[in-house]
Every structure is written in structure tokens, then in C-alpha cells.
Design a protein around this motif. Structure first.
Motif, mmCIF file in Angstrom:
data_model
loop_
_atom_site.group_PDB
_atom_site.id
_atom_site.type_symbol
_atom_site.label_atom_id
_atom_site.label_comp_id
_atom_site.label_asym_id
_atom_site.label_seq_id
_atom_site.Cartn_x
_atom_site.Cartn_y
_atom_site.Cartn_z
ATOM 1 N N GLU A 1 -64.682 -1.003 -64.977
ATOM 2 C CA GLU A 1 -65.456 -1.161 -63.741
ATOM 3 C C GLU A 1 -64.598 -0.846 -62.520
ATOM 4 O O GLU A 1 -65.056 -0.214 -61.569
ATOM 5 N N ILE A 2 -63.350 -1.282 -62.547
ATOM 6 C CA ILE A 2 -62.433 -1.004 -61.440
ATOM 7 C C ILE A 2 -62.161 0.492 -61.377
ATOM 8 O O ILE A 2 -62.191 1.099 -60.306
ATOM 9 N N ASP A 3 -61.897 1.084 -62.533
ATOM 10 C CA ASP A 3 -61.610 2.517 -62.589
ATOM 11 C C ASP A 3 -62.802 3.338 -62.092
ATOM 12 O O ASP A 3 -62.617 4.305 -61.349
ATOM 13 N N ASP A 4 -63.994 2.949 -62.467
ATOM 14 C CA ASP A 4 -65.199 3.666 -62.013
ATOM 15 C C ASP A 4 -65.337 3.600 -60.494
ATOM 16 O O ASP A 4 -65.695 4.584 -59.846
ATOM 17 N N TRP A 5 -65.062 2.428 -59.935
ATOM 18 C CA TRP A 5 -65.152 2.266 -58.485
ATOM 19 C C TRP A 5 -64.088 3.109 -57.787
ATOM 20 O O TRP A 5 -64.362 3.774 -56.785
ATOM 21 N N LEU A 6 -62.867 3.091 -58.311
ATOM 22 C CA LEU A 6 -61.784 3.863 -57.715
ATOM 23 C C LEU A 6 -61.984 5.366 -57.865
ATOM 24 O O LEU A 6 -61.501 6.135 -57.030
ATOM 25 N N LYS A 7 -62.688 5.788 -58.901
ATOM 26 C CA LYS A 7 -62.916 7.209 -59.154
ATOM 27 C C LYS A 7 -63.611 7.885 -57.967
ATOM 28 O O LYS A 7 -63.289 9.009 -57.610
ATOM 29 N N GLU A 8 -64.540 7.176 -57.359
ATOM 30 C CA GLU A 8 -65.237 7.732 -56.194
ATOM 31 C C GLU A 8 -64.235 8.104 -55.100
ATOM 32 O O GLU A 8 -64.313 9.181 -54.511
ATOM 33 N N PHE A 9 -63.280 7.225 -54.835
ATOM 34 C CA PHE A 9 -62.290 7.470 -53.796
ATOM 35 C C PHE A 9 -61.279 8.528 -54.235
ATOM 36 O O PHE A 9 -60.824 9.329 -53.426
ATOM 37 N N ARG A 10 -60.956 8.499 -55.516
ATOM 38 C CA ARG A 10 -60.041 9.506 -56.046
ATOM 39 C C ARG A 10 -60.628 10.897 -55.858
ATOM 40 O O ARG A 10 -59.931 11.834 -55.450
ATOM 41 N N ASP A 11 -61.921 11.049 -56.133
ATOM 42 C CA ASP A 11 -62.600 12.338 -55.968
ATOM 43 C C ASP A 11 -62.581 12.786 -54.506
ATOM 44 O O ASP A 11 -62.352 13.961 -54.212
ATOM 45 N N ILE A 12 -62.835 11.855 -53.599
ATOM 46 C CA ILE A 12 -62.816 12.184 -52.165
ATOM 47 C C ILE A 12 -61.440 12.693 -51.765
ATOM 48 O O ILE A 12 -61.317 13.729 -51.099
ATOM 49 N N TRP A 13 -60.396 11.980 -52.168
ATOM 50 C CA TRP A 13 -59.038 12.382 -51.771
ATOM 51 C C TRP A 13 -58.601 13.677 -52.435
ATOM 52 O O TRP A 13 -57.906 14.486 -51.821
ATOM 53 N N GLU A 14 -59.016 13.891 -53.671
ATOM 54 C CA GLU A 14 -58.677 15.159 -54.324
ATOM 55 C C GLU A 14 -59.329 16.326 -53.590
ATOM 56 O O GLU A 14 -58.696 17.371 -53.400
ATOM 57 N N THR A 15 -60.560 16.151 -53.146
ATOM 58 C CA THR A 15 -61.242 17.189 -52.372
ATOM 59 C C THR A 15 -60.498 17.444 -51.059
ATOM 60 O O THR A 15 -60.274 18.600 -50.682
ATOM 61 N N ARG A 16 -60.094 16.379 -50.387
ATOM 62 C CA ARG A 16 -59.367 16.533 -49.127
ATOM 63 C C ARG A 16 -58.019 17.222 -49.329
ATOM 64 O O ARG A 16 -57.614 18.066 -48.530
ATOM 65 N N PHE A 17 -57.320 16.869 -50.393
ATOM 66 C CA PHE A 17 -56.035 17.514 -50.667
ATOM 67 C C PHE A 17 -56.219 18.991 -51.007
ATOM 68 O O PHE A 17 -55.420 19.836 -50.600
ATOM 69 N N ASN A 18 -57.271 19.309 -51.739
ATOM 70 C CA ASN A 18 -57.556 20.719 -52.050
ATOM 71 C C ASN A 18 -57.867 21.505 -50.773
ATOM 72 O O ASN A 18 -57.423 22.645 -50.614
ATOM 73 N N GLN A 19 -58.623 20.887 -49.865
ATOM 74 C CA GLN A 19 -58.918 21.539 -48.593
ATOM 75 C C GLN A 19 -57.642 21.740 -47.778
ATOM 76 O O GLN A 19 -57.451 22.782 -47.155
ATOM 77 N N LEU A 20 -56.767 20.761 -47.805
ATOM 78 C CA LEU A 20 -55.502 20.871 -47.093
ATOM 79 C C LEU A 20 -54.635 21.976 -47.712
ATOM 80 O O LEU A 20 -54.029 22.772 -46.985
ATOM 81 N N ASP A 21 -54.601 22.069 -49.032
ATOM 82 C CA ASP A 21 -53.864 23.144 -49.707
ATOM 83 C C ASP A 21 -54.393 24.512 -49.286
ATOM 84 O O ASP A 21 -53.609 25.428 -49.005
ATOM 85 N N ASP A 22 -55.719 24.633 -49.254
ATOM 86 C CA ASP A 22 -56.335 25.914 -48.838
ATOM 87 C C ASP A 22 -55.958 26.252 -47.403
ATOM 88 O O ASP A 22 -55.636 27.402 -47.084
ATOM 89 N N LEU A 23 -55.992 25.255 -46.525
ATOM 90 C CA LEU A 23 -55.634 25.473 -45.124
ATOM 91 C C LEU A 23 -54.172 25.898 -44.988
ATOM 92 O O LEU A 23 -53.847 26.823 -44.252
ATOM 93 N N LEU A 24 -53.299 25.218 -45.719
ATOM 94 C CA LEU A 24 -51.882 25.559 -45.654
ATOM 95 C C LEU A 24 -51.601 26.966 -46.192
ATOM 96 O O LEU A 24 -50.771 27.696 -45.641
ATOM 97 N N LEU A 25 -52.311 27.356 -47.242
ATOM 98 C CA LEU A 25 -52.169 28.720 -47.768
ATOM 99 C C LEU A 25 -52.645 29.754 -46.759
ATOM 100 O O LEU A 25 -52.035 30.807 -46.582
ATOM 101 N N THR A 26 -53.736 29.438 -46.078
ATOM 102 C CA THR A 26 -54.276 30.336 -45.044
ATOM 103 C C THR A 26 -53.280 30.484 -43.885
ATOM 104 O O THR A 26 -53.037 31.591 -43.402
#
Length: 123
Positions: A95-120
Motif C-alpha cells: 500500500e505504501i509502495d503504491d502510494w509512493l509510485k504516483e510521486f515516483r512517476d511524477i518525478w521521473e517525468t520531470r527528470f526526463n523533461q530536464l534531461d531533454d532540456l539539458l540536451l537541447t
């Protein structure tokens, strides 16, 4: 005024006895001592006395923490002779892992966007 306070205390105690308050998993992990108990029993089932030996608090305090963990359905109890062994209910940790997964997904998306920006910017 005093009678009102006494009546309030009496009514509150009476309601707590009648209405069973369900605790959730996050109340179990809110306290550092309970998190330490969870870590201990994740490795192996233990008796309350064996758990208490790992802390500088009274046996009664450990019992109160075990009560909260039991109310949160985090513990399994296995009676062996006169001893009760507490083990961890791994499914409740999900249950804890499921709840944290939502936030993990958000941060992974943000980090991917930051990686794309830095590459650009690098190009």
C-alpha cells in the motif's frame, strides 16, 4: 464548567469504546520507533521481549507500538507455546509502495523533461 469537562471526557471515552477507529498504514510508519520495529521484524519474526531488547524504552512502550502496528494490520501473530511471535505483513507494505509510485512517476517525468532540456541546451 467542571461537570462539562467530565461529561466530555466520559463521552469521548465511551465513543472510543463503541466506535472502533481504523488506523491506516501511514499511522504505522509515522513514528521512528515503529519504523525501526518494522525493520526488525522484516528480517525475522520476534517476540515482544526480543523486540524490546533493541530499544532504550520500556517493554510497555514497545507493546503500545506493537498495538498500533497490529491495528494497522502490519503484523501477523504466531503463537508458539507461551510465546507470541510478531511477523511483518508484507502485503500491507505494498500500500505504501503504491502510494509512493504516483510521486515516483511524477518525478521521473520531470527528470526526463530536464534531461531533454539539458540536451537541447547542450546542442
Amino acid at each position: 464548567m467542571r461537570n462539562r469537562k467530565i461529561a466530555h471526557i466520559f463521552a469521548t471515552n465511551w465513543l472510543h469504546k463503541i466506535i472502533k477507529v481504523r488506523r491506516d498504514i501511514f499511522q504505522a510508519i509515522a513514528d521512528p520507533t515503529r519504523r525501526a520495529i518494522i525493520s526488525l521484524i522484516a528480517l525475522q519474526a520476534m517476540t515482544p521481549n526480543a523486540i524490546a531488547e533493541n530499544f532504550k524504552i520500556s517493554r510497555q512502550a514497545v507493546s503500545k507500538h506493537l498495538k498500533v502496528l497490529s491495528e494497522c494490520e502490519m503484523l501477523s501473530q504466531n503463537q508458539q507455546g507461551r510465546e507470541i511471535y510478531y511477523g511483518l505483513e508484507i502485503n500491507k507494505m505494498k500500500e505504501i509502495d503504491d502510494w509512493l509510485k504516483e510521486f515516483r512517476d511524477i518525478w521521473e517525468t520531470r527528470f526526463n523533461q530536464l534531461d531533454d532540456l539539458l540536451l537541447t541546451l547542450k546542442k
